[in-house]
Design a protein around this motif. Structure first.
Motif, PDB file in Angstrom:
ATOM      1  N   ARG A  50       0.634  -1.104   0.006  1.00  0.00           N
ATOM      2  CA  ARG A  50       0.070  -0.015  -0.011  1.00  0.00           C
ATOM      3  C   ARG A  50       0.791   1.218   0.002  1.00  0.00           C
ATOM      4  NH1 ARG A  50      -3.520  -0.046   4.832  1.00  0.00           N
ATOM      5  NH2 ARG A  50      -4.565  -1.599   3.803  1.00  0.00           N
ATOM      6  N   ALA A  51       0.613   2.165  -0.831  1.00  0.00           N
ATOM      7  CA  ALA A  51       1.411   3.371  -1.141  1.00  0.00           C
ATOM      8  C   ALA A  51       0.495   4.365  -0.420  1.00  0.00           C
ATOM      9  CB  ALA A  51       1.824   3.645  -2.480  1.00  0.00           C
ATOM     10  N   ASP A  52      -0.668   4.833  -1.033  1.00  0.00           N
ATOM     11  CA  ASP A  52      -1.708   5.726  -0.666  1.00  0.00           C
ATOM     12  C   ASP A  52      -3.035   5.409  -0.961  1.00  0.00           C
ATOM     13  OD1 ASP A  52      -1.592   5.865  -3.342  1.00  0.00           O
ATOM     14  OD2 ASP A  52      -1.388   8.033  -3.236  1.00  0.00           O
ATOM     15  N   GLY A  53      -3.228   3.893  -1.025  1.00  0.00           N
ATOM     16  CA  GLY A  53      -4.523   3.406  -1.481  1.00  0.00           C
ATOM     17  C   GLY A  53      -5.480   3.281  -0.266  1.00  0.00           C
ATOM     18  N   HIS A  54      -6.459   3.198  -0.444  1.00  0.00           N
ATOM     19  CA  HIS A  54      -7.756   3.004   0.614  1.00  0.00           C
ATOM     20  C   HIS A  54      -8.250   1.694   0.737  1.00  0.00           C
ATOM     21  CE1 HIS A  54      -8.154   7.497   0.754  1.00  0.00           C
ATOM     22  NE2 HIS A  54      -8.123   7.261  -0.544  1.00  0.00           N
ATOM     23  N   ALA A  55      -7.740   0.667   0.026  1.00  0.00           N
ATOM     24  CA  ALA A  55      -8.012  -0.638   0.166  1.00  0.00           C
ATOM     25  C   ALA A  55      -7.751  -1.162   1.599  1.00  0.00           C
ATOM     26  CB  ALA A  55      -7.240  -1.656  -0.821  1.00  0.00           C
ATOM     27  N   ARG A  56      -8.711  -2.099   2.026  1.00  0.00           N
ATOM     28  CA  ARG A  56      -8.437  -2.879   3.360  1.00  0.00           C
ATOM     29  C   ARG A  56      -9.365  -4.154   3.294  1.00  0.00           C
ATOM     30  NH1 ARG A  56     -13.204   0.395   3.596  1.00  0.00           N
ATOM     31  NH2 ARG A  56     -14.845  -0.616   4.466  1.00  0.00           N
ATOM     32  N   ILE A  57      -8.799  -5.054   4.413  1.00  0.00           N
ATOM     33  CA  ILE A  57      -9.282  -6.186   4.652  1.00  0.00           C
ATOM     34  C   ILE A  57     -10.398  -6.197   5.328  1.00  0.00           C
ATOM     35  CG2 ILE A  57      -8.831  -8.774   5.393  1.00  0.00           C
ATOM     36  CD1 ILE A  57      -7.295  -7.790   2.718  1.00  0.00           C
ATOM     37  N   ASP A  58     -11.590  -6.839   5.228  1.00  0.00           N
ATOM     38  CA  ASP A  58     -12.746  -6.840   6.053  1.00  0.00           C
ATOM     39  C   ASP A  58     -12.940  -8.368   6.245  1.00  0.00           C
ATOM     40  OD1 ASP A  58     -12.967  -4.190   6.155  1.00  0.00           O
ATOM     41  OD2 ASP A  58     -14.447  -4.001   4.476  1.00  0.00           O
ATOM     42  N   ILE A  59     -13.844  -8.562   7.306  1.00  0.00           N
ATOM     43  CA  ILE A  59     -14.476  -9.939   7.634  1.00  0.00           C
ATOM     44  C   ILE A  59     -15.669  -9.902   7.696  1.00  0.00           C
ATOM     45  CG2 ILE A  59     -14.684 -11.947   9.202  1.00  0.00           C
ATOM     46  CD1 ILE A  59     -12.097 -11.110  10.384  1.00  0.00           C
ATOM     47  N   ASP A  60     -16.682 -10.596   6.903  1.00  0.00           N
ATOM     48  CA  ASP A  60     -18.128 -10.682   6.717  1.00  0.00           C
ATOM     49  C   ASP A  60     -18.527 -11.873   7.297  1.00  0.00           C
ATOM     50  OD1 ASP A  60     -18.388  -8.302   5.765  1.00  0.00           O
ATOM     51  OD2 ASP A  60     -18.632  -8.862   3.521  1.00  0.00           O
ATOM     52  N   GLU A  61     -19.492 -11.918   8.022  1.00  0.00           N
ATOM     53  CA  GLU A  61     -19.897 -13.161   8.498  1.00  0.00           C
ATOM     54  C   GLU A  61     -21.303 -13.625   8.232  1.00  0.00           C
ATOM     55  OE1 GLU A  61     -21.266 -14.452  13.180  1.00  0.00           O
ATOM     56  OE2 GLU A  61     -19.262 -13.092  12.894  1.00  0.00           O
ATOM     57  N   GLY A  62     -21.498 -14.550   7.547  1.00  0.00           N
ATOM     58  CA  GLY A  62     -22.807 -14.992   7.079  1.00  0.00           C
ATOM     59  C   GLY A  62     -23.607 -15.960   8.360  1.00  0.00           C
ATOM     60  N   ARG A  63     -24.608 -16.568   7.965  1.00  0.00           N
ATOM     61  CA  ARG A  63     -25.225 -17.389   8.946  1.00  0.00           C
ATOM     62  C   ARG A  63     -24.336 -18.753   9.169  1.00  0.00           C
ATOM     63  NH1 ARG A  63     -28.717 -19.679  11.831  1.00  0.00           N
ATOM     64  NH2 ARG A  63     -30.108 -21.407  11.420  1.00  0.00           N
ATOM     65  N   VAL A  64     -23.820 -19.200   8.329  1.00  0.00           N
ATOM     66  CA  VAL A  64     -23.002 -20.326   8.442  1.00  0.00           C
ATOM     67  C   VAL A  64     -21.434 -20.083   8.310  1.00  0.00           C
ATOM     68  CG1 VAL A  64     -22.314 -22.484   7.670  1.00  0.00           C
ATOM     69  CG2 VAL A  64     -24.629 -22.086   7.737  1.00  0.00           C
ATOM     70  N   ASP A  65     -21.151 -19.413   7.067  1.00  0.00           N
ATOM     71  CA  ASP A  65     -19.878 -19.187   6.802  1.00  0.00           C
ATOM     72  C   ASP A  65     -19.052 -17.673   7.052  1.00  0.00           C
ATOM     73  OD1 ASP A  65     -19.604 -21.369   5.148  1.00  0.00           O
ATOM     74  OD2 ASP A  65     -20.991 -20.403   3.455  1.00  0.00           O
ATOM     75  N   ARG A  66     -17.877 -17.507   7.113  1.00  0.00           N
ATOM     76  CA  ARG A  66     -17.000 -16.350   7.214  1.00  0.00           C
ATOM     77  C   ARG A  66     -16.226 -16.120   6.032  1.00  0.00           C
ATOM     78  NH1 ARG A  66     -19.634 -18.082  10.665  1.00  0.00           N
ATOM     79  NH2 ARG A  66     -19.401 -17.820  13.048  1.00  0.00           N
ATOM     80  N   PHE A  67     -16.464 -14.899   5.723  1.00  0.00           N
ATOM     81  CA  PHE A  67     -15.523 -14.236   4.405  1.00  0.00           C
ATOM     82  C   PHE A  67     -14.868 -13.133   4.890  1.00  0.00           C
ATOM     83  CE2 PHE A  67     -20.115 -15.087   3.728  1.00  0.00           C
ATOM     84  CZ  PHE A  67     -19.971 -16.135   2.887  1.00  0.00           C
ATOM     85  N   VAL A  68     -13.381 -13.552   4.363  1.00  0.00           N
ATOM     86  CA  VAL A  68     -12.377 -12.394   4.040  1.00  0.00           C
ATOM     87  C   VAL A  68     -12.481 -11.548   2.893  1.00  0.00           C
ATOM     88  CG1 VAL A  68      -9.794 -12.067   4.443  1.00  0.00           C
ATOM     89  CG2 VAL A  68     -10.837 -13.851   5.630  1.00  0.00           C
ATOM     90  N   VAL A  69     -12.444 -10.446   2.981  1.00  0.00           N
ATOM     91  CA  VAL A  69     -13.038  -9.368   1.583  1.00  0.00           C
ATOM     92  C   VAL A  69     -11.799  -8.392   1.552  1.00  0.00           C
ATOM     93  CG1 VAL A  69     -14.519  -7.974   0.821  1.00  0.00           C
ATOM     94  CG2 VAL A  69     -15.425  -9.884   2.238  1.00  0.00           C
TER      95      VAL A  69
END
Length: 127
Positions: free
Chosen positions: A46-65
């Protein structure tokens, strides 16, 4: 001989197992580990970007976004790379001009963090 049932009490056995408290706890741990590794990899680039890592949670699964909603919405390009292209931009006076966008190799942040093979997305044909 044992008999294996596909459902118990009207619910699929796979769903019952997936919602088991111990299974859900392990999903939380593994999701967090992957997210931490992905964030470490993203910070290295990352230089000056706005990207980030998030975690989303479904009823059963988890997602790294990988999210770039605040920036140029380039999460797909960050992960898989992009080919060189020319885009039309508009300056502050309202004049259009052509701008060359250089090619970029993908960082494969999510794939690397999850120990998955690095695969470039195939081209989508538009008819």
């Amino acid at each position: 001989m044992a008999k294996v049932y596909k459902s118990v009490g009207g619910r699929k056995l796979t769903k019952i197992l997936a919602l088991n408290e111990a299974v859900q706890a392990e999903l939380d741990v593994r999701t967090f580990e992957i997210a931490v590794r992905a964030e470490e990899l993203l910070v290295q680039h990352r230089a000056d970007g706005h990207a980030r890592i998030d975690i989303d949670e479904g009823r059963v699964d988890r997602f790294v976004v990988l999210s770039d909603e605040r920036g140029q919405q380039a999460a797909l390009s960050i992960e898989y790379g992009r080919q060189a292209s020319v885009v039309v931009r508009t300056d502050k006076d309202g004049n259009d001009y052509l701008d060359a966008v250089p090619p970029m190799d993908g960082l494969y942040v999510l794939a690397t963090a999850a120990h998955l093979p690095k695969k470039r997305k195939g081209k989508v044909k538009v008819d």
